[in-house]
Design an enzyme around this catalytic site. Structure first.
Site, PDB file in Angstrom:
ATOM      1  N   GLU A  69       2.264   0.596   3.560  1.00 27.36           N
ATOM      2  CA  GLU A  69       2.456  -0.805   3.201  1.00 27.36           C
ATOM      3  C   GLU A  69       1.797  -1.116   1.863  1.00 27.36           C
ATOM      4  OE1 GLU A  69       2.400  -0.280   7.640  1.00 27.36           O
ATOM      5  OE2 GLU A  69       1.139   0.359   5.980  1.00 27.36           O
ATOM      6  N   LEU A 318      -4.568  14.023   0.347  1.00 23.51           N
ATOM      7  CA  LEU A 318      -3.951  12.699   0.334  1.00 23.51           C
ATOM      8  C   LEU A 318      -3.502  12.328  -1.084  1.00 23.51           C
ATOM      9  CD1 LEU A 318      -6.427  10.699   2.600  1.00 23.51           C
ATOM     10  CD2 LEU A 318      -4.032  11.184   3.133  1.00 23.51           C
ATOM     11  N   GLU A 320      -0.700  12.919  -2.842  1.00 26.74           N
ATOM     12  CA  GLU A 320       0.075  13.805  -3.712  1.00 26.74           C
ATOM     13  C   GLU A 320       1.532  13.950  -3.284  1.00 26.74           C
ATOM     14  OE1 GLU A 320      -2.750  17.015  -5.694  1.00 26.74           O
ATOM     15  OE2 GLU A 320      -2.613  17.347  -3.546  1.00 26.74           O
ATOM     16  N   ASN A 345       9.023   6.532   5.144  1.00 25.03           N
ATOM     17  CA  ASN A 345       9.778   6.110   3.971  1.00 25.03           C
ATOM     18  C   ASN A 345      10.569   7.277   3.369  1.00 25.03           C
ATOM     19  OD1 ASN A 345      10.743   4.757   1.759  1.00 25.03           O
ATOM     20  ND2 ASN A 345       8.747   4.406   0.815  1.00 25.03           N
ATOM     21  N   GLU A 348      11.056   7.596  -1.382  1.00 23.40           N
ATOM     22  CA  GLU A 348      10.296   8.350  -2.380  1.00 23.40           C
ATOM     23  C   GLU A 348      10.938   9.711  -2.639  1.00 23.40           C
ATOM     24  OE1 GLU A 348       5.800   6.614  -1.735  1.00 23.40           O
ATOM     25  OE2 GLU A 348       6.473   8.267  -0.459  1.00 23.40           O
TER      26      GLU A 348
END
Length: 441
Positions: A69, A318, A320, A345, A348
């Site tokens: 978020e 975390l 990357e 998601n 990306e």
């Protein structure tokens, strides 16, 4: 008794309960800190204790629960900083992992704090110190003390990228709880739901149709600029290999991914799987088990190099993920292969030009999947399980033409949907929240 009065009565009961439970909640926070789940130094912020001086003038507060978020609201925060230099921006999240990743992405003049727990004392202390003009919540952060406490202090409220799952809607629709939900939603000046279904959920809980608008999914507002300077060696090491990536893998899904990888090794001997677990410590557990079985695994956190013998590259770090999407031609999005999961998601990976595959259990991300498939049926492949995943990966790895077609389809669909989303959100915030110049404090 009117609905509003009944809602206020329910809230007073909730407020009394959370006040009474405050000592236990504080102990729980300390226990979480002991286990490394809260920031070791800044955890008192969760009790409403600030660690930063409040600048003079008006302040806008953006709150996102966690990393996903938080990532989607960063472009809106940047737009706010550009368009409203007269206003201080405060951002909060609740998790330490979000803090580590998001802090470097924010403009240097944005203040970052951890959000207060939903007790009257913590929320009131936070509001009293920061005195925000407006509070912009992301997705589904409906906490009674937070929402109603802010409203009582004259804070304008907006809920962006608003979602409410069927389960959440069912919970909020229970006879007594519904009164509290209706009371909270009556305090908002703007709600931007992800879809028509979400809008109906909010309206059935008595949100005014006048405050409901549509802007598109902010998770499609991925910023293209990604620093790849730390990836050059990796890019060299994987050149010439058949590479695929499994991202945001949850416990239980590693068996699916590893089984697929073993099968693919029979047909593609030079294959390399990049696995990015949802939680880094889980990646280290998987790597340890595989190494005991003689599998050649390289760990990102250890700085291990990828050699020709490396079968699996475990990304137990975390922040990357977007860089790795630009490194691999194929991305399998986890959190979607077992019942009860709700997906992650996919935008990306699509933005990076990956051929994108996901499972069937995608929750509210089904809106994004359907929208992208509507633009181009080749953009997202949904598979039913390990066997179908293996077949599709084999097809992509065996045919450069099909792989390129799928990659291009995903990128085009992403651009078709993402165009103007951040601008839409900002325009609606300006009209409903920022159009009256905030009072100077």
């Amino acid at each position: 008794m009117g609905a509003s009065k009944a809602g206020e009565t329910v809230y007073m009961i909730y407020k009394a309960l959370t006040y009474g439970l405050s000592p236990l909640i504080h102990l729980h926070l300390r226990w979480r800190k002991f286990r490394g789940l809260e920031h070791p130094l800044r955890w008192p912020e969760r009790l409403g204790r600030p660690s930063h001086r409040r600048p003079p003038g008006s302040l806008i507060w953006f709150h996102a629960v966690s990393l996903g978020e938080g990532m989607c609201v960063v472009p809106v925060i940047k737009r706010c900083v550009e368009q409203r230099p007269d206003v201080t921006v405060l951002m909060t999240t609740t998790t330490a992992s979000a803090f580590e990743v998001l802090k470097p992405l924010l403009p240097c003049n944005v203040i970052y704090q951890f959000a207060p727990v939903d007790t009257p004392v913590a929320v009131n202390a936070f509001l009293e110190y920061w005195k925000p003009y407006a509070l912009v919540l992301v997705e589904n952060e409906l906490w009674p003390n937070l929402v109603l406490g802010a409203s009582a202090n004259g804070v304008m409220l907006a809920l962006i990228n608003a979602r409410m799952s069927i389960k959440s809607f069912s919970n909020w629709s229970r006879p007594v709880v519904r009164l509290l939900a209706s009371l909270m939603l009556s305090k908002f000046s703007l709600i931007l739901p992800l879809s028509n279904i979400q809008a109906i959920h909010f309206q059935l809980l008595q949100a005014s149709p006048l405050i409901i608008n549509f802007s598109g999914d902010l998770k499609l507002g991925v910023e293209e600029l990604v620093n790849m300077t730390n990836m050059e060696d990796l890019k060299e090491n994987i050149a010439g290999r058949c590479v695929w990536m499994a991202s945001s893998i949850h416990r239980g899904e590693e068996e699916v991914m590893l089984g697929v990888h073993r099968a693919l090794m029979q047909k593609h001997p030079n294959i390399l799987a990049i696995i990015v677990p949802r939680h880094p410590h889980f990646g280290r557990e998987i790597a340890s088990d595989l190494q005991k079985k003689g599998v050649n695994v390289a760990l990102r956190s250890h700085g291990d190099s990828i050699t020709s013998e490396t079968s699996i590259y475990m990304v137990d770090t975390l922040g990357e993920l977007r860089q790795f999407y630009r490194l691999t031609p194929i991305a399998v999005i986890g959190g979607s292969f077992l019942p009860g999961f709700t997906g992650h998601n996919i935008s990306e990976a699509a933005a990076a030009g990956c051929a994108v595959l996901t499972g069937q259990h995608v929750g509210h991300f089904s809106n994004m999947v359907v929208a992208m498939q509507r633009l181009n049926t080749s953009s997202i492949m949904q598979v039913s399980g390990g066997l179908e995943l293996e077949e599709n990966l084999d097809k992509l790895l065996s045919s450069p033409e099909i792989l390129e077609e799928r990659r291009l389809a995903a990128k085009r669909a992403f651009h078709g949907l993402s165009n103007g989303v951040v601008e839409n959100v900002w325009t609606l915030l300006q009209f409903h929240i920022f159009r009256n110049k905030p009072l100077q404090l």
